[in-house]
Scaffold this motif. Sequence first.
Motif, short mmCIF file in Angstrom:
data_model
loop_
_atom_site.label_atom_id
_atom_site.label_comp_id
_atom_site.label_asym_id
_atom_site.label_seq_id
_atom_site.Cartn_x
_atom_site.Cartn_y
_atom_site.Cartn_z
N PRO A 146 -24.88 -7.66 -7.61
CA PRO A 146 -23.70 -8.05 -8.38
C PRO A 146 -22.88 -6.86 -8.85
N ALA A 147 -23.54 -5.74 -9.17
CA ALA A 147 -22.79 -4.56 -9.60
C ALA A 147 -21.97 -4.00 -8.44
N SER A 148 -22.49 -4.08 -7.21
CA SER A 148 -21.75 -3.60 -6.05
C SER A 148 -20.49 -4.44 -5.84
N ALA A 149 -20.62 -5.76 -6.02
CA ALA A 149 -19.45 -6.62 -5.88
C ALA A 149 -18.38 -6.28 -6.91
N ARG A 150 -18.80 -5.99 -8.15
CA ARG A 150 -17.83 -5.62 -9.18
C ARG A 150 -17.18 -4.27 -8.85
N ASP A 151 -17.98 -3.32 -8.37
CA ASP A 151 -17.45 -1.98 -8.11
C ASP A 151 -16.53 -1.94 -6.90
N ASN A 152 -16.74 -2.81 -5.92
CA ASN A 152 -16.01 -2.72 -4.66
C ASN A 152 -14.81 -3.65 -4.55
N ARG A 153 -14.52 -4.40 -5.59
CA ARG A 153 -13.35 -5.27 -5.54
C ARG A 153 -12.09 -4.46 -5.81
N LEU A 154 -10.95 -5.07 -5.56
CA LEU A 154 -9.67 -4.44 -5.87
C LEU A 154 -9.46 -4.39 -7.38
N GLY A 155 -8.95 -3.29 -7.87
CA GLY A 155 -8.51 -3.23 -9.24
C GLY A 155 -7.19 -3.96 -9.42
N VAL A 156 -6.77 -4.08 -10.67
CA VAL A 156 -5.53 -4.78 -11.02
C VAL A 156 -4.55 -3.78 -11.60
N VAL A 157 -3.30 -3.82 -11.17
CA VAL A 157 -2.28 -2.96 -11.74
C VAL A 157 -2.00 -3.43 -13.17
N MET A 158 -2.21 -2.54 -14.13
CA MET A 158 -2.12 -2.96 -15.53
C MET A 158 -1.87 -1.77 -16.44
N LEU A 159 -1.57 -2.12 -17.67
CA LEU A 159 -1.56 -1.17 -18.78
C LEU A 159 -2.75 -1.51 -19.66
N ARG A 160 -3.61 -0.53 -19.91
CA ARG A 160 -4.79 -0.75 -20.75
C ARG A 160 -4.79 0.27 -21.88
N LEU A 178 3.13 -8.96 -9.16
CA LEU A 178 3.75 -8.08 -8.19
C LEU A 178 3.99 -8.75 -6.84
N ALA A 179 3.20 -9.74 -6.48
CA ALA A 179 3.37 -10.44 -5.20
C ALA A 179 2.74 -11.82 -5.34
N SER A 180 3.27 -12.78 -4.58
CA SER A 180 2.82 -14.17 -4.74
C SER A 180 1.67 -14.54 -3.82
N ALA A 181 1.38 -13.71 -2.81
CA ALA A 181 0.33 -14.06 -1.85
C ALA A 181 -0.40 -12.81 -1.40
N ALA A 182 -1.65 -12.99 -0.99
CA ALA A 182 -2.45 -11.87 -0.49
C ALA A 182 -1.89 -11.36 0.83
N ASN A 183 -2.08 -10.07 1.10
CA ASN A 183 -1.64 -9.44 2.34
C ASN A 183 -2.87 -8.92 3.08
N PRO A 184 -3.27 -9.57 4.18
CA PRO A 184 -4.49 -9.16 4.89
C PRO A 184 -4.31 -7.97 5.82
N TRP A 191 -1.19 -6.15 -3.18
CA TRP A 191 -0.86 -6.46 -4.57
C TRP A 191 -1.01 -7.96 -4.86
N GLY A 192 -0.85 -8.80 -3.83
CA GLY A 192 -0.94 -10.25 -4.05
C GLY A 192 -2.33 -10.73 -4.42
N SER A 193 -3.36 -10.03 -3.97
CA SER A 193 -4.72 -10.42 -4.36
C SER A 193 -5.02 -10.05 -5.80
N SER A 194 -4.50 -8.91 -6.25
CA SER A 194 -4.83 -8.44 -7.59
C SER A 194 -3.80 -8.83 -8.64
N ASN A 195 -2.54 -8.96 -8.26
CA ASN A 195 -1.46 -9.18 -9.24
C ASN A 195 -0.53 -10.30 -8.78
N ARG A 196 -1.10 -11.48 -8.57
CA ARG A 196 -0.27 -12.61 -8.13
C ARG A 196 0.36 -13.38 -9.30
#
Length: 397
Positions: A146-160, A178-184, A191-196
């Motif tokens: 589970p930690a590998s899945a968390r580490d290897n996913r796309l991050g999200v464009v954000m202000l933290r 940033l985008a309405s759909a994922a780009n494969p 950007w669509g996967s992380s910031n739709r």
Amino acid sequence: MPRLRFCLLLAAMPLPVLADSAAELDALALADAAVSQPQSDSPLHGQLQLSHWQGSPWQGFASVRLDSVLQPGWRAVLADRLDFRPQAGGPAQVNSLQEAYLSWQPSPEQALDVGRINPRGGVALGFNPLDVWRDSGLRAAASADPASARDNRLGVVMLRAQQLYDGGSVGVLLAPALASAANPAPWSPDWGSSNRRERWQLQASVAGSGSLRTQWLLAGGAGEALQPGVAASLLLGDATTVYGEASASRRHDLAGGGARRWRALGVLGLGYTAATRLTLHAEWHYNGQALAAADWAALRGQAYGRYRQAAQQAALAPTRQQWFLHAEWQDFLRPGLVATAMLRHDRIDDSRFFSSGLRWQGDRLALGVNAERGLGRLGSHYGGQPLRWQLFSNFYY
């Protein structure tokens, strides 16, 4: 938009959120060891992994993470992964820009980060109801760890932003659409996967009496119901920790049907660390967005495929209840050797998933092997998953 402007005003104030998972676990005083590969103070961390499913050709990935101090108070983080896989049914390479952000720390208690960030929330190991960013997307298959899945996913464009204080922290995360759909496309930042959609999160950690630690969360976004959540951990003696976390929101089920109603996600867990450096965890996972047992068993054909895809995109189990057991033994047989084992047991359809591994950990290099297998009837949660071998190496510089 008014809600987003209000959150931007909050972000301008020193109201940050808990940082990465290692800091969160320390703050909550969990007596455990990390499930993922060991963390290092080295600014450069790389990994090379080869995987082989029974009856399929080898494939693998190479990843690199750079965490560098530019000057006092300023830090840059970049993480990227390149997957190599057989060409049949897809491109030969897929690149994932996992993180790329700049961090400013005007004081030891304050920090402001901007860019693509992979925030990790919660206290449990196998599943985190407080991890509201878990659906940001995996562009390629990851380990069952589970930690590998968390580490290897796309991050999200954000202000933290985050503010630490004596006994806890408070903070805010703001992510634009940033985008309405994922780009494969193989080299797309996707950007669509992380910031739709626009999303935000407010979070606080509080040190209670004794060894009690709590996290509080409120999340929302465009077209989303508010999602409150809470996590807590309590140290019993010197070696045992009990913990739990839960969140809820008004949603449809994963199949997209049923009335929109309050649906909860929850985890209860127990951790124990022996003097021999053996760490054991047992957790019960609950997913209130999954179908009832009878409806899950009745799924067939295209409806089954659509439901499994919806669960995968939401990074949730397709069934309501699971047991999760994990063991890690540091210095197993000899110093530097680490043995791991994991079991997931689906209580709804009685399918099971096993994983075990052995890793040698040096100061600058780690080498390891891992094997995993799913058992159960065809169409069950873990049924039909063939034996998979993984060979990996990590380097630190």
